[in-house]
Design a protein around this motif. Structure first.
Motif, PDB file in Angstrom:
ATOM      1  N   ASP A 183       0.829  -1.203   0.000  1.00  0.00           N
ATOM      2  CA  ASP A 183       0.000   0.000   0.000  1.00  0.00           C
ATOM      3  C   ASP A 183       0.869   1.261   0.000  1.00  0.00           C
ATOM      4  N   ALA A 184       0.283   2.350  -0.515  1.00  0.00           N
ATOM      5  CA  ALA A 184       1.110   3.533  -0.783  1.00  0.00           C
ATOM      6  C   ALA A 184       0.485   4.849  -0.353  1.00  0.00           C
ATOM      7  N   GLY A 185      -0.752   4.860   0.119  1.00  0.00           N
ATOM      8  CA  GLY A 185      -1.366   6.110   0.521  1.00  0.00           C
ATOM      9  C   GLY A 185      -2.087   6.799  -0.626  1.00  0.00           C
ATOM     10  N   MET A 186      -2.690   7.926  -0.316  1.00  0.00           N
ATOM     11  CA  MET A 186      -3.528   8.664  -1.253  1.00  0.00           C
ATOM     12  C   MET A 186      -2.692   9.604  -2.118  1.00  0.00           C
ATOM     13  N   ASN A 187      -3.180   9.892  -3.318  1.00  0.00           N
ATOM     14  CA  ASN A 187      -2.492  10.795  -4.234  1.00  0.00           C
ATOM     15  C   ASN A 187      -2.691  12.238  -3.774  1.00  0.00           C
ATOM     16  N   ARG A 188      -1.828  12.654  -2.872  1.00  0.00           N
ATOM     17  CA  ARG A 188      -1.845  14.015  -2.337  1.00  0.00           C
ATOM     18  C   ARG A 188      -0.409  14.518  -2.247  1.00  0.00           C
ATOM     19  N   THR A 189      -0.236  15.820  -2.359  1.00  0.00           N
ATOM     20  CA  THR A 189       1.105  16.399  -2.256  1.00  0.00           C
ATOM     21  C   THR A 189       1.743  16.045  -0.928  1.00  0.00           C
ATOM     22  N   GLU A 190       0.973  16.107   0.153  1.00  0.00           N
ATOM     23  CA  GLU A 190       1.492  15.792   1.483  1.00  0.00           C
ATOM     24  C   GLU A 190       2.017  14.359   1.544  1.00  0.00           C
ATOM     25  N   THR A 191       1.302  13.443   0.900  1.00  0.00           N
ATOM     26  CA  THR A 191       1.712  12.039   0.935  1.00  0.00           C
ATOM     27  C   THR A 191       2.977  11.826   0.112  1.00  0.00           C
ATOM     28  N   ARG A 192       3.044  12.445  -1.052  1.00  0.00           N
ATOM     29  CA  ARG A 192       4.262  12.326  -1.859  1.00  0.00           C
ATOM     30  C   ARG A 192       5.468  12.896  -1.115  1.00  0.00           C
ATOM     31  N   ASP A 193       5.274  14.013  -0.427  1.00  0.00           N
ATOM     32  CA  ASP A 193       6.372  14.601   0.340  1.00  0.00           C
ATOM     33  C   ASP A 193       6.811  13.673   1.475  1.00  0.00           C
ATOM     34  N   ALA A 194       5.838  12.992   2.105  1.00  0.00           N
ATOM     35  CA  ALA A 194       6.186  12.059   3.180  1.00  0.00           C
ATOM     36  C   ALA A 194       7.036  10.914   2.655  1.00  0.00           C
ATOM     37  N   TRP A 195       6.663  10.380   1.478  1.00  0.00           N
ATOM     38  CA  TRP A 195       7.458   9.286   0.903  1.00  0.00           C
ATOM     39  C   TRP A 195       8.850   9.780   0.503  1.00  0.00           C
TER      40      TRP A 195
END
Length: 368
Positions: A79-91
């Motif tokens: 699993d990878a999380g939701m397509n959000r800027t915050e989530t991409r930054d966390a990864w």
């Protein structure tokens, strides 16, 4: 039956973890969770990442398993999380920090919901990693991403009206637009590797068996490492809340709650009670079968209460007060309607209630 060798190795030796208990479950990490942009080891070769998501759930859990492929060492991502800027930054923080230089060998999606596979395509693109999902979940996700029509279909409005929604509620829902799925799920690869119920896949040096459940989603993949006593449950089992089990417009004659009951029984048969369970939301816990029994009792108790409430014909929206312990506002109206429909349909299947249609097309159920 598996023993908790993983438990002993992962946290019993660490005196900083003080286990806590609640309703028969043990939380071995005592409420400890990964830091933002970090990871936390929960078992040998298994690391935990927690990502923020909007709404009442607040977070989603993702799991990194030590792996190796023909390009070398890396991690399999569950699993990878939701397509959000915050989530991409966390990864980006994770892969620039504790996992700097580490590559994703494969992207495994437990099920199609956006908080779990919203960034699966992004991960696949970035790491040139293959996508692994069950067929039912992959096809459902692809269908929803492709359905880009802006207007709410008339049949959806008719379904909502039949459930008892007011004109105002229908208009408010329509104003939000119909095709929101594609906004929070990045396009996924056109090719995928199918996960099949009962198969065993090797991740690193560990054998993980695929255990498929249903009810919350069509073909939800869980992963069981029986040798080390670790069970990645996704949303099929959550420790403190019951996953949403809904009936909607896509398959209106289905029986998702019946499938949910069957899946609970299947997990009790196939997954040992003493595994360390890693859920999609909430904290890792022990005593899986206690939780499975509690979820089963909860839903069956709701069915009994609902049947008693149907002493006179009731619409779907009339049933909210008997099924939920909170006020149902516009933001959760769709989920509440789906869950109520699932319970009403189950009463039909069990021969305990019958659905009738008013002259204006509104559905009403009454107990038999």
């Amino acid at each position: 039956m598996a023993t908790n060798r993983t438990t002993d190795a992962a946290f019993v030796a660490d005196e900083s973890f003080v286990p806590t208990s609640h309703k028969g479950l043990t939380y071995p990490f005592g409420g400890r969770e990964p830091e933002d942009g970090g990871t936390m080891q929960v078992a040998p070769g298994v690391r935990w990442v927690r990502l923020n998501v909007p709404g009442p759930l607040k977070h989603v859990n993702c799991w990194l398993l030590d792996d190796r492929d023909d390009r070398g060492d890396g991690v399999a991502l569950i699993d990878a999380g939701m397509n959000r800027t915050e989530t991409r930054d966390a990864w980006k923080s994770v892969f620039n920090g504790p996992l700097a230089g580490v590559r994703v060998t494969r992207m495994i999606g437990t099920h199609f919901h956006p908080d779990h596979i919203g960034l699966a395509g992004w991960m696949c693109d970035h790491h040139q990693a293959p996508l692994w999902m069950t067929r039912g979940e992959w096809l459902t996700a692809q269908m929803l991403v492709a359905d880009a029509r802006p207007e709410t279909p008339q049949e959806v409005n008719d379904f909502r009206r039949a459930c008892g929604w007011s004109d105002e509620q229908i208009e408010l829902a329509a104003a939000r637009g119909w095709s929101n799925f594609g906004r929070i799920v990045r396009p996924m690869p056109l090719s995928y590797r199918r996960l099949v119920d009962g198969e065993t896949i090797a991740i690193g040096g560990t054998a993980w068996r695929i255990v498929v459940g249903s009810g919350h989603s069509p073909e939800h993949a869980c992963l069981l490492d029986e040798a080390n006593g670790v069970f990645i449950a996704g949303d099929q089992v959550l420790p403190r809340i019951s996953p949403n089990v809904s009936l909607g417009i896509t398959e209106p004659e289905s029986d998702p709650l019946g499938e949910w009951f069957e899946s609970i029984a299947k997990l009790k048969r196939e997954v040992p009670a003493d595994v360390l369970t890693l859920p999609g939301h909430g904290d890792p816990f022990l005593n899986l079968h206690i939780r499975l029994d509690a979820m089963d009792r909860e839903h069956r108790g709701r069915l009994d209460e609902l049947e008693a409430f149907l002493d006179e014909p009731r619409r779907v929206v009339d049933c909210f007060g008997r099924l939920f312990r909170r006020a149902i506002g516009q933001e959760v109206l769709g989920m509440a309607t789906g869950e109520a429909m699932a319970h009403l349909k189950r009463l039909e299947v069990e021969g305990r209630a019958v659905r009738e249609t008013d002259g204006d097309g509104t559905w009403r159920w009454r107990a038999i």
